[in-house]
Design an enzyme around this catalytic site. Sequence first.
Site, mmCIF file in Angstrom:
data_model
loop_
_atom_site.group_PDB
_atom_site.id
_atom_site.type_symbol
_atom_site.label_atom_id
_atom_site.label_comp_id
_atom_site.label_asym_id
_atom_site.label_seq_id
_atom_site.Cartn_x
_atom_site.Cartn_y
_atom_site.Cartn_z
ATOM 1 N N ASP A 1 0.842 -1.195 0.000
ATOM 2 C CA ASP A 1 0.000 0.000 0.000
ATOM 3 C C ASP A 1 0.879 1.247 0.000
ATOM 4 O OD1 ASP A 1 -2.173 1.650 0.107
ATOM 5 O OD2 ASP A 1 -2.470 1.454 2.262
ATOM 6 N N GLU B 1 2.167 2.965 3.110
ATOM 7 C CA GLU B 1 3.315 2.409 3.822
ATOM 8 C C GLU B 1 4.641 2.986 3.329
ATOM 9 O OE1 GLU B 1 3.212 0.170 6.441
ATOM 10 O OE2 GLU B 1 1.102 0.749 6.357
ATOM 11 N N ASP C 1 -2.446 -3.721 4.301
ATOM 12 C CA ASP C 1 -1.210 -3.019 3.947
ATOM 13 C C ASP C 1 -0.358 -3.795 2.958
ATOM 14 O OD1 ASP C 1 -1.793 -0.890 5.696
ATOM 15 O OD2 ASP C 1 -1.021 -2.019 7.399
ATOM 16 N N GLU D 1 -2.143 -6.924 7.691
ATOM 17 C CA GLU D 1 -2.365 -5.600 8.283
ATOM 18 C C GLU D 1 -1.204 -5.342 9.240
ATOM 19 O OE1 GLU D 1 -4.085 -1.921 9.170
ATOM 20 O OE2 GLU D 1 -4.709 -3.369 7.631
ATOM 21 N N ARG D 2 -0.427 -4.312 8.960
ATOM 22 C CA ARG D 2 0.760 -4.023 9.758
ATOM 23 C C ARG D 2 0.455 -2.928 10.786
ATOM 24 N NH1 ARG D 2 5.662 -0.514 7.373
ATOM 25 N NH2 ARG D 2 7.108 -0.566 9.115
#
Length: 621
Positions: free
Chosen positions: A341, A344, A376, A407-408
């Site tokens: 993404d 990021e 992400d 998902e980070r």
Amino acid sequence: MPSEPIRVGRKRPLSSCPNPLFLSWLTEMRDHAKEKGQKTQYVYQKAINSLKKYPLPLKNGKEAKILQNFGDGICKILDERLQKYYKENGVNAPVHSLPSGFAPAQPCSNNLAPPKSSSACSKGPSREVGTNVKNAEDRSGTAKGGKKKKRDYVPQKRSGGYAVLVTLYRHSQIPGSKGFMFKNELQTEAQSLCDKSFTVPDLGSKYTAWSSVSTLIQKDLLLKTHNPARYSLTELGLALAEKLESGERGRDDREVEEMKSGHEDSGDGPVTVDLTLDEDKEDNNDNDGVESEDGCSLRVGPTIATSETWAQCAAPVSSLSDISREAYLLPGLYDIVLCVDFIETTGGNTARKQELVKELQRNGVMFDIRKLNVGDFLWVAREKVTPVPGQLRPPVAKELVLDYIIERKRIDDLCGSIMDGRFREQKFRLKRCGLHKPIYLVEECGSAGAHLSLPESTLKQAIVNTQVVDGFFVKRVQDVKESAAYLTVMTRYLQKLYQNCTLFCRSRELEENEEGDLESDATMRENPNCNLISFTEFNCGAVKNKCQTVRDVFARQLMQISGISGDKAAAILEHYSTVSSLLKAYAQCTSEAEGEKLLSSIKYGKLKRFVCRLLCLTECF
């Protein structure tokens, strides 16, 4: 006291420009530029006006730099002309007066060329003088008339504004159309008419083709209303779009005629190829197709990787359920690519975010930065395409999304998302995105983790709930380097996992029917899920602020009630899809106790637990 006697006589003539030589050279350069139609004529004219106002003599061009509109270029030219003048007339040649026989510059006008000699002036008005007077009148008339007429705005062909206008116009011509389009469907339909992407900016730029929409709104060509936004054409925009569409149709007709004439030719001469021809239009104009029994157009003749790996019939974009299961990717004809993404990599602590990209590059990971509406990181199987001879751009590669999404969260971001409610909302959207292997990547932030708004026990409990209750796989890492290392290992693992798999394209509408088979498959690692959704369908379906139905709004309202999770809300929606249906059910209850037990028989989740023994929602609505 006697007054001074009045002096009668002619006025003394005003002194001419103290730098006539420089003035003549500048006038000559201005005239030369004007003959060639160059815009530097205006620069020279400004320099002439400044030189006329300066009352002191100049020794060289370098001294003229103190004047307005005199730059390094003009001063250098004057010095070069001055050196040439000294060589021809001697070192002691006069600089502040013109030598005999030299053509003086006219001080009071902006004429093109001065008369060559004084004898020419004594003979009366010549053609040259008449021309100069006429030019002066034209210039004065232009100055009196005001500014030039402003040109109407017309977007460049295959630009973002052009694609948006033409797409909205075509949509408005469809019988029974709603007269407006939402952002997502407008971007999808307009992408084929634009060279730039509507969602992903070019490398080194932050603007996409969608940025031109603000210009269309300012020019009163586009109207933006409601929330979610609805885009429609104004009267001016409709007129302009009609002109653009007529030009587009004329171009298509010419291309068809050229192709027909090309087939009729004997082929003895050299073959010419139109490099600006679109792939889609070329496919539409192709006459070598054969229609099969089920109405699908099958190409006969030279094929490329796209037609070999995708045996897919041409279906409209809106009817995603009509996508055939025969659409597939064969082993060895696709690459596993990590999608990152763009959030990021930009914004916030840019140095820290760029460190992730640099680590992925060092590890040799094939990745692509794009806009992801949920998550992400994820992986796509991208088709390998080969450029087609005679076409400027290669065919658009088809992409299928693998079942893994990440998902980070940094530990401080996790704390903030729990406090403002984003934590539950993001987990709910990840569950509903259509991918069955969600991963939560929790990243420690060193000393910054010691100053958090929530106690450490609360954060640990939230992480455990995410893994045990929500069914996510949770991976904890220490820093950005470990995050990049985990993404690298996952990418290589998926490349090995899918290396001998044939991937089929399915629609999200078939997800509910296939969900039971996916959960009952105990050998997922040896036999990965090969029925995948396309990236376009995935990203459009995961839009956060998309147009919501009454059922979606009701689900959000239920989740705001304390004790109602996403699974409980989904279970209630299976029995009562709207607020009115639930209120009617409560109204049919004969007693308050019966109303409290109305939802007690509803089961939710994998363990099939009851929603609540005693729960009445009438006070909430």
